[in-house]
Scaffold this active site. Structure first.
Site, mmCIF file in Angstrom:
data_model
loop_
_atom_site.group_PDB
_atom_site.id
_atom_site.type_symbol
_atom_site.label_atom_id
_atom_site.label_comp_id
_atom_site.label_asym_id
_atom_site.label_seq_id
_atom_site.Cartn_x
_atom_site.Cartn_y
_atom_site.Cartn_z
ATOM 1 N N LEU A 8 0.803 -1.227 0.000
ATOM 2 C CA LEU A 8 0.000 0.000 0.000
ATOM 3 C C LEU A 8 0.837 1.279 0.000
ATOM 4 C CD1 LEU A 8 -2.860 -0.956 2.507
ATOM 5 C CD2 LEU A 8 -2.947 -0.986 0.013
ATOM 6 N N CYS A 35 -6.346 -6.271 0.609
ATOM 7 C CA CYS A 35 -4.928 -6.353 0.289
ATOM 8 C C CYS A 35 -4.231 -7.412 1.137
ATOM 9 C CB CYS A 35 -4.252 -5.010 0.483
ATOM 10 S SG CYS A 35 -2.551 -5.005 -0.110
ATOM 11 N N LYS A 43 -13.945 -3.965 -2.433
ATOM 12 C CA LYS A 43 -13.015 -4.846 -3.128
ATOM 13 C C LYS A 43 -12.663 -6.028 -2.237
ATOM 14 C CE LYS A 43 -8.868 -4.911 -5.985
ATOM 15 N NZ LYS A 43 -7.790 -4.110 -6.601
ATOM 16 N N GLY A 97 -2.307 -12.363 -12.376
ATOM 17 C CA GLY A 97 -1.957 -12.784 -13.726
ATOM 18 C C GLY A 97 -2.842 -13.900 -14.248
#
Length: 304
Positions: A75, A133, A168, A220
């Site tokens: 962050l 996160c 999120k 990815g």
């Protein structure tokens, strides 16, 4: 014959196409402004902002791996006051479309304070609240893995802003629909998902992990099928628009994510490999829809 429609709507905010950068892979747009016109994007999502300046985790904090990458940035950001006074005004000079501002925090009070400052700035169209996160020991992951904490933060942010609030989510949970339902109960207007998977690689020459932090976040192409499964589960669990995130690299990937239940999408690690990924996908999306006989993205959303 009707024109193919790539336009989508997120909680009342109109996007001319569903393609946006994922938070943390686009900064505040300055690094990309000389590569392409940012206004071709459906929206821009900013790097996460916290109350105070953060330098992030120790180096190394990015590493490649098979079909993806690891990151443990932690962050890093200049703090909310700098973001509001410097970064967002500078971004608005080069980009005039819908702006999604990502925020994070280490307490319910911090989330509310940062959200309030973004609301007061007048720059944001949507708030994206990062409770997911996986790189900070006492931050987002702890909140995003707990339904009660997720609902509490959603309510706290909802109470200080009239902006649409998108929560999120972390994938590092047993049942992501439980977290999504908690956010919906707290007043969320939408869901962004998924963030990175908790992961690890080891350097055999040193016998230590390839990142300074033992665990990092995997993103990815490797995670895209899992991301689509989770998006599909949440699509069927709550009646909220979803921004689908995870391993998207092509127009076909975009269409798969929307068929899984997403309304719009974000592209992350692919931007770091090829900074022209998003404009390329946008240019390919309508022709690919024409090939497949798809008239609008809405007609295929959540068909699975």
């Amino acid at each position: 014959m009707g024109k193919t429609v790539t336009r989508v709507s997120l909680a009342g905010i109109e996007l001319k196409n569903p393609v946006m950068p994922a938070s943390g892979t686009f900064g505040y747009g300055q690094e990309y402004k000389d590569l392409f016109d940012l206004n071709v994007l459906g929206g821009v999502v900013t790097k996460s902002a916290t109350r105070e300046l953060r330098y992030g985790n120790n180096l190394p904090r990015i590493a490649e791996c098979t079909s993806g990458m690891l990151n443990s940035i932690g962050l890093q950001n200049p703090g909310i006051d700098h973001v509001v006074e410097v970064d967002l005004p500078a971004l608005k000079e080069i980009y005039q479309g819908p702006l999604i501002v990502n925020i994070s925090g280490f307490s319910t009070e911090e989330f509310a304070e940062v959200a309030s400052k973004i609301d007061a700035s007048g720059y944001a169209d949507i708030l994206e609240v990062n409770i997911s996160c996986p790189n900070v020991e006492h931050g987002g992951s702890a909140f995003g893995a707990d339904p009660k904490a997720s609902e509490r933060i959603t309510r706290a942010v909802r109470a200080v802003t009239k902006l649409p609030v998108f929560m999120k989510l972390t994938p590092n949970v047993t049942d992501v629909t439980e977290i999504a339902r908690a956010c919906a109960a707290g007043g969320a207007d939408g869901i962004s998902m998924i963030n990175n998977f908790k992961a690890m690689r080891i350097d055999l020459s040193t016998g230590t992990t390839v990142t300074a932090m033992k665990y990092a976040g995997l993103s990815g192409p490797a995670i895209r099928p899992i991301a689509q499964r989770m998006v599909n589960e949440v699509f069927h669990a709550v009646k909220l628009p979803i921004i689908g995130i995870g391993g998207i690299r092509t127009a076909d990937d975009v269409l798969e994510m929307i068929m899984s239940g997403a309304t719009a999408i974000e592209i992350g690690s692919a931007n770091l490999i090829d900074p022209w990924t998003m404009p390329r996908i946008i240019s390919e999306l309508q022709p690919r829809m024409d090939e497949l006989g798809i008239k609008s993205l809405e007609e295929i959303r959540g068909v699975v």
